[in-house]
Design a protein around this motif. Structure first.
Motif, PDB file in Angstrom:
ATOM      1  N   THR A  13     -28.034 -49.262 -44.402  1.00 50.69           N
ATOM      2  CA  THR A  13     -26.855 -50.117 -44.404  1.00 50.69           C
ATOM      3  C   THR A  13     -26.846 -50.894 -45.721  1.00 50.69           C
ATOM      4  N   PRO A  14     -25.709 -51.484 -46.114  1.00 58.81           N
ATOM      5  CA  PRO A  14     -25.661 -52.233 -47.376  1.00 58.81           C
ATOM      6  C   PRO A  14     -26.745 -53.301 -47.440  1.00 58.81           C
ATOM      7  N   GLY A  15     -27.346 -53.432 -48.599  1.00 57.10           N
ATOM      8  CA  GLY A  15     -28.425 -54.394 -48.789  1.00 57.10           C
ATOM      9  C   GLY A  15     -29.757 -53.893 -48.255  1.00 57.10           C
ATOM     10  N   ARG A  19     -32.374 -49.352 -41.642  1.00 53.47           N
ATOM     11  CA  ARG A  19     -32.472 -47.915 -41.889  1.00 53.47           C
ATOM     12  C   ARG A  19     -31.952 -47.226 -40.635  1.00 53.47           C
ATOM     13  N   LEU A  20     -30.852 -46.488 -40.789  1.00 55.04           N
ATOM     14  CA  LEU A  20     -30.253 -45.819 -39.638  1.00 55.04           C
ATOM     15  C   LEU A  20     -30.965 -44.527 -39.287  1.00 55.04           C
ATOM     16  N   GLY A  21     -31.578 -43.895 -40.271  1.00 53.66           N
ATOM     17  CA  GLY A  21     -32.256 -42.624 -40.053  1.00 53.66           C
ATOM     18  C   GLY A  21     -32.258 -41.805 -41.326  1.00 53.66           C
ATOM     19  N   THR A  22     -32.251 -40.471 -41.164  1.00 52.16           N
ATOM     20  CA  THR A  22     -32.231 -39.573 -42.322  1.00 52.16           C
ATOM     21  C   THR A  22     -31.107 -38.554 -42.147  1.00 52.16           C
ATOM     22  N   GLY A  54     -16.137 -41.148 -45.228  1.00 58.48           N
ATOM     23  CA  GLY A  54     -15.586 -42.406 -45.731  1.00 58.48           C
ATOM     24  C   GLY A  54     -16.478 -43.609 -45.492  1.00 58.48           C
ATOM     25  N   ALA A  55     -17.441 -43.503 -44.579  1.00 57.06           N
ATOM     26  CA  ALA A  55     -18.372 -44.600 -44.313  1.00 57.06           C
ATOM     27  C   ALA A  55     -19.458 -44.698 -45.382  1.00 57.06           C
ATOM     28  N   VAL A  56     -19.580 -43.648 -46.219  1.00 58.14           N
ATOM     29  CA  VAL A  56     -20.600 -43.655 -47.271  1.00 58.14           C
ATOM     30  C   VAL A  56     -20.108 -44.510 -48.443  1.00 58.14           C
ATOM     31  N   GLU A  57     -20.845 -45.575 -48.724  1.00 54.72           N
ATOM     32  CA  GLU A  57     -20.486 -46.469 -49.824  1.00 54.72           C
ATOM     33  C   GLU A  57     -21.148 -46.061 -51.132  1.00 54.72           C
ATOM     34  N   ALA A  58     -22.327 -45.459 -51.055  1.00 57.53           N
ATOM     35  CA  ALA A  58     -23.036 -45.018 -52.257  1.00 57.53           C
ATOM     36  C   ALA A  58     -23.962 -43.867 -51.883  1.00 57.53           C
ATOM     37  N   ALA A  59     -24.093 -42.939 -52.825  1.00 60.79           N
ATOM     38  CA  ALA A  59     -24.986 -41.800 -52.620  1.00 60.79           C
ATOM     39  C   ALA A  59     -25.762 -41.563 -53.893  1.00 60.79           C
ATOM     40  N   GLY A  60     -27.056 -41.380 -53.752  1.00 55.92           N
ATOM     41  CA  GLY A  60     -27.898 -41.126 -54.912  1.00 55.92           C
ATOM     42  C   GLY A  60     -29.165 -40.412 -54.492  1.00 55.92           C
ATOM     43  N   ASP A  62     -32.038 -41.472 -54.068  1.00 55.71           N
ATOM     44  CA  ASP A  62     -32.935 -42.253 -53.205  1.00 55.71           C
ATOM     45  C   ASP A  62     -32.390 -42.477 -51.801  1.00 55.71           C
ATOM     46  N   GLY A  63     -31.129 -42.121 -51.568  1.00 51.94           N
ATOM     47  CA  GLY A  63     -30.584 -42.289 -50.229  1.00 51.94           C
ATOM     48  C   GLY A  63     -29.091 -42.523 -50.222  1.00 51.94           C
ATOM     49  N   LEU A  64     -28.565 -42.682 -49.001  1.00 53.74           N
ATOM     50  CA  LEU A  64     -27.152 -42.990 -48.797  1.00 53.74           C
ATOM     51  C   LEU A  64     -27.050 -44.408 -48.258  1.00 53.74           C
ATOM     52  N   VAL A  65     -26.061 -45.139 -48.738  1.00 54.30           N
ATOM     53  CA  VAL A  65     -25.753 -46.460 -48.195  1.00 54.30           C
ATOM     54  C   VAL A  65     -24.430 -46.310 -47.452  1.00 54.30           C
ATOM     55  N   VAL A  66     -24.436 -46.667 -46.168  1.00 51.49           N
ATOM     56  CA  VAL A  66     -23.258 -46.476 -45.324  1.00 51.49           C
ATOM     57  C   VAL A  66     -22.888 -47.763 -44.604  1.00 51.49           C
TER      58      VAL A  66
END
Length: 143
Positions: A13-15, A19-22, A54-60, A62-66
């Motif tokens: 999640t942001p910040g 951790r929601l999972g993988t 659309g829930a994905v705010e950033a992807a890189g 090291d992970g996804l921020v949703v």
């Protein structure tokens, strides 16, 4: 971004508060040539959640921020794995197996699909089901 590089990434999640999972898989709508949903494995006994792209705010790397799921109905379409799918043309000709796919994480657009026969441009995708990924052959139809 490649499907193979997204699989297994942590989903936060942001910040980084939770951790929601993988990432377990990406759901593809081949007709629109886009990734529509991210399937997140929450743990062995906690099941899976499905998030709209659309829930994905950033992807890189090291992970996804949703954005956290709201608990409402996801409305997710049925899932068919793109990776490992058999590839057929609309004429029924065998075109190998999907090894990987490149997509734009900002809008989900499939840029290309890498198969055992070579690269298939994303604009040639027609459909994806349990049996195969169907692609436009790029030449005149058989009669």
């Amino acid at each position: 971004m490649l499907f193979s590089r997204v699989h297994g990434l942590p989903v936060l999640t942001p910040g980084g508060a939770d951790r929601l999972g993988t990432v377990r898989a990406l759901t593809v709508d081949a007709a629109s040539r886009t990734v529509t949903h991210v399937r997140v494995r929450r743990g062995r006994l906690r099941g899976e959640i499905v998030l709209a792209l659309g829930a994905v705010e950033a992807a890189g790397p090291d992970g996804l921020v949703v954005r956290p799921p709201d608990g409402g109905p996801s409305g997710a379409p049925p899932h068919h794995d793109l990776l490992g799918s058999r590839v057929l043309t609309e004429c029924g000709e065998e075109r190998g197996t999907v090894l990987d796919a490149a997509f734009d994480p900002a809008d989900g657009r499939i840029e290309a699909v890498l198969t055992t026969f070579g690269e298939v441009p994303g604009d040639r995708l027609l459909g994806l089901g349990d049996h195969a990924l169907v692609v436009r052959s790029g030449r005149a139809h058989h009669l």
